[in-house]
Design an enzyme around this catalytic site. Structure first.
Site: not given
Length: 682
Positions: A240-241, A271, A624, A47-48
């Site tokens: 973002d987020e 998330q 993770r 996504k970044t």
């Protein structure tokens, strides 16, 4: 799939090789991200990278950086994104508005806050400053109401209530009822403290962090000329987020994007794990309702984990009803190992298994410690593991909480045990006596010197000493008598063949420390649970001396190795709460203590919304892992005041609801009867 023709770009072409840098899902976002867009970016889906290339694309297309707003959840992330944009464009992007919501809000308020009756040279209070002002307000209110401050919540508790109320836009009464129900009878008083706190801030031209958001939103809502000016300026807004935004932040974005209506938000509803900070998952779930013309993109190609790990993650999160369905798809190839489900007989066996497996990974399989992490729901779940790691000399750092044995309340309890074991332990004696009223440095030295003389010079035991010869003020005498009574009581325990260390711990807590805990800390209930865990852990020891040795050695064990120049070596593993691990990744991940009532937390079981957040937390933990994943739980453990009897604990429902084909069951040879293992696994 929407199609975009590269020749449609401004100029005659493009300097950036988008096609080889991005996958088709990412390209779709970069090229077709105009209007209201929701980008559902699964874990490890890049996504970044997508956001960075979208910003670069806009600038290359001719949009001035000054007309782009990029909102991130840390200023570090903003710096990294802008740096990557510069590298891609090979030019400066001066003027780009980027940073956290608080950073952007502060920038806007510095220009226009005088419209709200504040001066532009306002001071921003950090958390400590804010607590000091709440404490001042609390003092005023207590005095006016004729109350004793000791009978009221601590300033930090009231500050957290005010903060949550502000960020969630819920009344004080609702917040207290949900998060601090024991103070429900003080709702009106806390409300008055809030009013006084706000008054003091206004008088001193001070804002706390929450004010930055609230006042920015107020400014945009109440002053149409400012709203129109800023909304006209920002032709494109990227966030973002987005799953971690609160109601204030979502409304600020809505108003800033009200003219050009180019709002692109990136996030993953799977998330969303920060409701305790007032993050509202409804922001992302209801984005298509807020903007009826919204386009929805999905980034489902995962670059982090193997297909077996993703199979397990997908299999788990599909049990949530309140979500956007999506399926993580693996990109990486290579050696693939199924996640391991590992039941152990008790918490100590669990810790020993994890420690032994880490040793094997490091010494036999060549996995660096820096590529290994152990994750847990609550910080105190790692106590046994920390002891085992220190014994094995495995260096680690801990995220999300102080090392268990370094916590103040645990060190306090250990100090009680240390003086019972050795009344001349000066450090422990000082710590214990300083906890009690009426004893300062002068009185402490007087007591210490008296005891030293009687025990060392005259060879007396504490029981034989006549303390009536020691002149002390009344409060100091009462405090010392409590400690002496405790020492003598423990001496009786120590005379028994089987020393009951949990009983010694609980005696210290019940007889003396319970009242200290309530006065000293804002969260005494949580810390009491830590003490219960300590008592459970102590049951594994036959002597107080051996227990204290391990506890003190672990407390002193920093878990980090240093080279000859004093620099910390990089090969250090990580212990972390799952909340602190979000956004990170490791080659090998252990998720431990997957016990029903611990994970999911028992407080989440009453409401579907809370239980689904716990499942999202589990999803975050397993995603993770890049190559190997171990899910462990103890079949039995002891907690609370039931430490005298071991109880069977069921595995987490998050394990039971998994399809059996997504993991491999490991059987560990130990003393626990297999019938118990079979009962819980079948």
């Amino acid at each position: 799939m929407r199609k975009y023709i590269l020749s449609d770009l401004n100029n005659k072409g493009t300097k950036i090789d988008y096609i080889s840098s991005l996958n088709n899902q990412q390209l779709d976002v970069v090229f077709n991200g105009d209007g209201h867009c929701l980008v559902l970016a699964g874990a490890g889906s890049g996504k970044t990278r997508t956001l960075v290339y979208r910003v670069a694309f806009l600038i290359e297309k001719g949009i001035s950086p000054d007309n782009i707003l990029l909102v991130t959840f840390t200023n570090k992330a903003a710096r990294e994104m802008t740096s990557r944009c510069r590298e891609i464009l090979k030019s400066d992007i001066k003027g780009l508005w980027s940073g956290t919501f608080h950073h952007i809000a502060n920038k806007i308020l510095r220009m226009y806050i005088d419209r709200l009756g504040y001066r532009k040279n306002y001071v921003i209070l950090d958390e400590s400053d804010s607590q000091d002002l709440v404490k001042t307000a609390l003092g005023y209110v207590a005095k006016e109401a004729g109350m004793i401050k000791k009978d009221l919540p601590k300033a930090s508790v009231i500050q957290s209530i005010i903060s949550f109320s502000q960020n969630s836009q819920k009344p004080i009464s609702s917040v207290i009822r949900k998060l601090h129900s024991k103070f429900i009878h003080l709702t009106d008083v806390i409300g008055i403290v809030k009013y006084k706190y706000e008054q003091i801030k206004k008088e001193t031209n001070s804002l706390d962090y929450d004010d930055l958001l609230y006042l920015c939103l107020t400014l945009l809502r109440d002053h149409s000329d400012i709203r129109e000016k800023l909304a006209s300026k920002f032709r494109y807004i990227l966030v973002d987020e987005y799953q971690d935004t609160n109601i204030l932040q979502a409304d600020i974005i809505d108003l800033l994007g009200s003219v050009h209506k180019n709002i692109l938000v990136v996030g993953d509803d799977a998330q969303s794990i920060y409701s305790f900070r007032a993050a509202d998952i409804e922001n992302i779930l209801n984005f298509p309702k807020r903007y009826s013309d919204a386009k929805i993109f999905k980034l489902e190609k995962n670059y982090r984990s193997t297909r077996f790990i993703l199979n397990l993650a997908n299999n788990s999160i599909k049990n949530n009803r309140f979500n956007f369905p999506k399926e993580l798809q693996p990109v990486k190839n290579g050696v693939e190992i199924k996640p391991a489900l590992v039941p152990l007989s008790d918490p100590v066996s669990q810790a020993r298994f994890i420690t032994q497996r880490i040793e094997e990974l490091r010494s036999e399989e060549g996995v660096p410690l820096s590529e290994i992490s152990v994750l847990f729901r609550s910080a105190f779940h790692s106590v046994e593991l920390e002891v085992e790691l220190s014994k094995a000399d495995i260096p680690y750092i801990k995220r999300g909480g102080i090392r268990y044995f370094e916590q103040a309340h645990i060190k306090d309890i250990l100090a009680f045990l240390r003086i019972a074991h050795n009344p001349l332990d000066e450090v422990a004696l000082r710590r214990v006596l300083y906890l009690l009223s009426g004893i300062g440095e002068v009185t402490f030295l007087k007591i210490k010197e008296f005891m030293m003389y009687k025990i060392v010079k005259e060879g007396l035991s504490v029981e034989q000493i006549d303390f009536s010869g020691l002149t002390l003020p009344l409060r100091a005498r009462e405090s010392l008598d409590k400690v002496l009574k405790y020492i003598l009581k423990v001496q009786k325990y120590l005379e028994k063949e089987q020393v009951d260390i949990p009983a010694i711990i609980h005696t210290a807590y019940r007889d003396i420390y319970r009242s200290v805990l309530k006065d000293k800390f804002d969260n005494p209930d949580e810390r009491e649970m830590d003490i219960d865990v300590l008592a459970e852990f102590a049951k594994n020891y036959k002597s107080l001396e051996s227990f204290l040795s391990d506890a003190v050695l672990t407390e002193g064990y920093k878990g980090e190795r240093f080279d000859v120049d004093g620099e910390r070596e990089e090969d250090v593993m990580v212990l972390s709460t799952i909340h602190q691990a979000k956004g990170l990744e490791w080659k090998v991940v252990f998720v431990m203590h997957l016990v029903e009532g611990a994970f999911p937390h028992y407080r989440s079981l009453a409401r579907d919304e809370d239980l689904e957040e716990e499942r999202r937390l589990f999803y975050v933990s397993v995603t993770r892992a890049k190559e190997e994943l171990y899910l462990t739980y103890p079949i039995s453990y002891e907690a609370g005041y039931s430490y005298m009897s071991r109880v069977l604990s069921g595995p987490s429902r998050f394990l039971l609801e998994l399809s059996e084909n997504v993991y491999e069951k490991w059987e560990i040879e130990e003393d626990t009867p297999s019938s118990i293992l079979d009962f819980y696994l079948d």
